[in-house]
Motif scaffolding. Structure first.
Motif: not given
Length: 243
Positions: A152-174
């Protein structure tokens, strides 16, 4: 000037109880028994140096060969796309060669595909954080049934790791991958406290969360020795989730 971008969604589909009970959903099958199913989202995490990539590659090889890894067995071969975010190409090749030399079955030709930085024209992997990178990966993986995201750290480059909203684009892709019939296994680092690093919102959508931990009596000369702990496991119980 500030430009507002409105995202357009298709009309949502609603069904009543009778419609849900008669809906023709694809049957979920075991890909790596007992925990990895078709259309599943999973995470494996551990501190550095425990053996995350060793496990991820072992899982991938078992899936693509219809073999087994640890106590997990693949009933039949399935196509796997392995997205490697940071390993030198030579090291990745050597690890896969070692697994192949010790495996009881060979992978089915073209069933195990790799995307790794050293083979890219500019040495940079597509970014799963943005839609452009997601589309590039979507075109590259073809009809792979399982996608391994290492890590995840290498392939998801953007947002803030500790913020839930920053995970949203990846969650939608998944979720799009799951809707298309695929399974995704995310590989991730543990934080200083031992839990997966960053927002706990990552775990909300997941079917399975596995942590790898050092045994209390571990010594460095033992190499890759670790305990497997199921921290979240939908539809699993008893011996299947024992450490």
């Amino acid at each position: 000037s500030t430009e507002t971008v409105t995202q357009v969604f298709p009309k949502p589909v609603m069904v009543d109880a009778a419609g849900l009970l008669t809906a023709n959903f694809p049957r979920r099958e075991q890909l790596l028994a007992p925990w990895l199913l078709s259309q599943s989202l999973s995470m494996i995490y551990a501190p550095r140096g425990i053996g995350k990539t060793h496990v991820a590659l072992g899982i991938s090889y078992a899936l693509a060969s219809g073999g087994e890894f640890l106590s997990w067995k693949a009933p039949h071969p399935v196509k796997v796309a392995y997205l490697d975010g940071e390993m030198p190409g030579a090291d990745l090749r050597n690890r896969v060669r070692a697994i192949a030399d010790s495996a009881s079955k060979a992978v089915v030709p073209d069933f195990l595909q790799f995307m790794t930085p050293d083979l890219q024209p500019n040495g940079i992997m597509p970014n799963l954080y943005d839609r452009a990178g997601q589309n590039i990966i979507g075109e590259a993986i073809g009809d792979a049934q399982v996608i391994i995201v290492d890590n995840i750290s290498a392939l998801v480059r953007g947002g803030k790791e500790n913020e839930g909203e920053s995970w949203q684009p990846v969650a939608e892709w998944a979720l799009r991958m799951r809707a298309s019939g695929r399974s995704v296994v995310f590989i991730h680092h543990a934080g200083k406290g031992g839990q997966q690093r960053g927002t706990s919102k990552r775990e909300d959508l997941l079917d399975t969360v596995i942590s790898l931990r050092r045994p209390g009596d571990y010594t460095p000369d033992e190499g890759a020795r670790f305990e497997v702990h199921f921290e979240k496991a939908r539809a699993l119980y008893g011996e299947d989730v024992a450490p």
